[in-house]
Design a protein around this motif. Structure first.
Motif, PDB file in Angstrom:
ATOM      1  N   UNK A   2       0.850  -1.195   0.000  1.00  0.00           N
ATOM      2  CA  UNK A   2       0.000   0.000   0.000  1.00  0.00           C
ATOM      3  C   UNK A   2       0.883   1.241   0.000  1.00  0.00           C
ATOM      4  N   UNK A   3       1.044   1.852  -1.188  1.00  0.00           N
ATOM      5  CA  UNK A   3       1.953   2.994  -1.334  1.00  0.00           C
ATOM      6  C   UNK A   3       1.447   4.256  -0.636  1.00  0.00           C
ATOM      7  N   UNK A   4       0.208   4.249  -0.146  1.00  0.00           N
ATOM      8  CA  UNK A   4      -0.292   5.408   0.598  1.00  0.00           C
ATOM      9  C   UNK A   4       0.113   5.342   2.075  1.00  0.00           C
ATOM     10  N   UNK A   5       0.665   4.204   2.504  1.00  0.00           N
ATOM     11  CA  UNK A   5       1.088   4.032   3.897  1.00  0.00           C
ATOM     12  C   UNK A   5       2.236   4.999   4.215  1.00  0.00           C
ATOM     13  N   UNK A   6       2.146   5.645   5.366  1.00  0.00           N
ATOM     14  CA  UNK A   6       3.160   6.631   5.774  1.00  0.00           C
ATOM     15  C   UNK A   6       4.394   5.909   6.321  1.00  0.00           C
ATOM     16  N   UNK A   7       5.208   5.402   5.407  1.00  0.00           N
ATOM     17  CA  UNK A   7       6.391   4.633   5.793  1.00  0.00           C
ATOM     18  C   UNK A   7       7.390   5.499   6.558  1.00  0.00           C
ATOM     19  N   UNK A   8       7.622   6.696   6.071  1.00  0.00           N
ATOM     20  CA  UNK A   8       8.618   7.570   6.705  1.00  0.00           C
ATOM     21  C   UNK A   8       8.194   7.918   8.127  1.00  0.00           C
ATOM     22  N   UNK A   9       6.920   8.273   8.308  1.00  0.00           N
ATOM     23  CA  UNK A   9       6.429   8.607   9.647  1.00  0.00           C
ATOM     24  C   UNK A   9       6.522   7.435  10.597  1.00  0.00           C
ATOM     25  N   UNK A  10       6.150   6.245  10.104  1.00  0.00           N
ATOM     26  CA  UNK A  10       6.197   5.047  10.949  1.00  0.00           C
ATOM     27  C   UNK A  10       7.628   4.739  11.377  1.00  0.00           C
ATOM     28  N   UNK A  11       8.565   4.823  10.425  1.00  0.00           N
ATOM     29  CA  UNK A  11       9.965   4.512  10.755  1.00  0.00           C
ATOM     30  C   UNK A  11      10.570   5.558  11.681  1.00  0.00           C
ATOM     31  N   UNK A  12      10.166   6.817  11.502  1.00  0.00           N
ATOM     32  CA  UNK A  12      10.675   7.875  12.391  1.00  0.00           C
ATOM     33  C   UNK A  12      10.243   7.599  13.831  1.00  0.00           C
ATOM     34  N   UNK A  13       8.982   7.194  14.001  1.00  0.00           N
ATOM     35  CA  UNK A  13       8.472   6.870  15.346  1.00  0.00           C
ATOM     36  C   UNK A  13       9.224   5.673  15.929  1.00  0.00           C
ATOM     37  N   UNK A  14       9.407   4.640  15.109  1.00  0.00           N
ATOM     38  CA  UNK A  14      10.051   3.409  15.610  1.00  0.00           C
ATOM     39  C   UNK A  14      11.503   3.667  15.997  1.00  0.00           C
ATOM     40  N   UNK A  15      12.257   4.348  15.133  1.00  0.00           N
ATOM     41  CA  UNK A  15      13.659   4.628  15.462  1.00  0.00           C
ATOM     42  C   UNK A  15      13.771   5.490  16.718  1.00  0.00           C
ATOM     43  N   UNK A  16      12.854   6.439  16.876  1.00  0.00           N
ATOM     44  CA  UNK A  16      12.862   7.282  18.079  1.00  0.00           C
ATOM     45  C   UNK A  16      12.611   6.441  19.325  1.00  0.00           C
ATOM     46  N   UNK A  17      11.655   5.508  19.239  1.00  0.00           N
ATOM     47  CA  UNK A  17      11.350   4.660  20.395  1.00  0.00           C
ATOM     48  C   UNK A  17      12.480   3.680  20.704  1.00  0.00           C
ATOM     49  N   UNK A  18      13.100   3.144  19.664  1.00  0.00           N
ATOM     50  CA  UNK A  18      14.252   2.260  19.873  1.00  0.00           C
ATOM     51  C   UNK A  18      15.377   3.042  20.556  1.00  0.00           C
ATOM     52  N   UNK A  19      15.591   4.270  20.087  1.00  0.00           N
ATOM     53  CA  UNK A  19      16.615   5.114  20.702  1.00  0.00           C
ATOM     54  C   UNK A  19      16.325   5.380  22.163  1.00  0.00           C
ATOM     55  N   UNK A  20      15.050   5.619  22.489  1.00  0.00           N
ATOM     56  CA  UNK A  20      14.663   5.908  23.877  1.00  0.00           C
ATOM     57  C   UNK A  20      14.932   4.716  24.789  1.00  0.00           C
ATOM     58  N   UNK A  21      14.671   3.510  24.285  1.00  0.00           N
ATOM     59  CA  UNK A  21      14.920   2.316  25.098  1.00  0.00           C
ATOM     60  C   UNK A  21      16.416   2.116  25.324  1.00  0.00           C
ATOM     61  N   UNK A  22      17.203   2.291  24.266  1.00  0.00           N
ATOM     62  CA  UNK A  22      18.661   2.147  24.427  1.00  0.00           C
ATOM     63  C   UNK A  22      19.228   3.238  25.344  1.00  0.00           C
TER      64      UNK A  22
END
Length: 223
Positions: free
Chosen positions: A37-57
């Motif tokens: 689904x090319x309408x999926x906000x891939x960039x937004x989703x990955x930005x959230x995930x990387x931020x959360x991974x960073x917070x845990x580390x």
């Protein structure tokens, strides 16, 4: 995606290992969803995930890994222009730089976070960065600047009824007064901290009960 939701769920339940696992799975799943689904906000989703991974580390004191993930989140975030998250990322990068004694970098990151939070009237973010910048000034032996920033943070926390932030500010303020030999203000500040701790304990007890109920209901759901 489901994995991102599960990552948040386990983070809320204080299970960092499982939370990380699901966030990493969420990265892969996000790519899969986008291919379908090319309408999926891939960039937004990955930005959230990387931020959360960073917070845990960061919480685990894995500063190098945390920084790498925050920088990825920052790069992605620039494309979607979520400035509130951008300020949070700069604040976290400032914490890492201070922990690694990179004082100039820490100051630069904190300044960027304050500029953005001030412009957006993000009071919670501003109070948090004031606390961290106060720690920075304390580490370079400028206690008066620390006290000024902490009082600003306390004022904001009271206006927004953020007891946790006020408690953090008050605790740092006590340490600074004590290290300066200003025992009168240290004593007065410690009295305020005790009162805040009592109020927070009541809140935390309610939250702990909520977590137990949440885990119980969640485990029943997946059985």
């Amino acid at each position: 995606s489901l994995y991102i939701s599960l990552g948040f769920t386990y983070y809320y339940l204080d299970d960092r290992e499982k939370s990380l696992d699901y966030f990493y799975r969420g990265l892969d799943m996000s790519e899969t969803i986008y291919q379908q689904d090319k309408t999926y906000d891939l960039i937004g989703a990955k930005a959230i995930i990387y931020n959360n991974i960073g917070s845990i580390h960061l919480a685990n004191d894995n500063f190098g890994t945390a920084r790498a993930n925050f920088l990825k989140a920052l790069e992605l975030n620039a494309q979607i222009k979520d400035e509130i998250r951008e300020a949070r990322i700069y604040n976290n990068l400032g914490i890492i730089s201070r922990e690694l004694s990179e004082n100039n970098k820490a100051f630069e990151y904190y300044t960027k976070a304050i500029e953005i939070s001030t412009r957006l009237n993000d009071m919670q973010g501003l109070a948090q960065t004031y606390n961290n910048l106060a720690n920075y000034y304390h580490s370079i032996n400028n206690p008066l600047k620390s006290i000024e920033l902490l009082n600003k943070s306390i004022e904001i926390s009271r206006e927004t009824a953020n007891l946790r932030s006020e408690k953090i500010s008050t605790s740092i303020l006590y340490s600074i007064y004590f290290s300066m030999g200003d025992y009168k203000n240290a004593f007065l500040t410690s009295r305020k901290e005790i009162a805040l701790n009592e109020n927070l304990l009541s809140q935390e007890s309610a939250k702990q009960i909520s977590k137990i109920e949440y885990r119980y209901n969640y485990e029943k759901l997946i059985k």
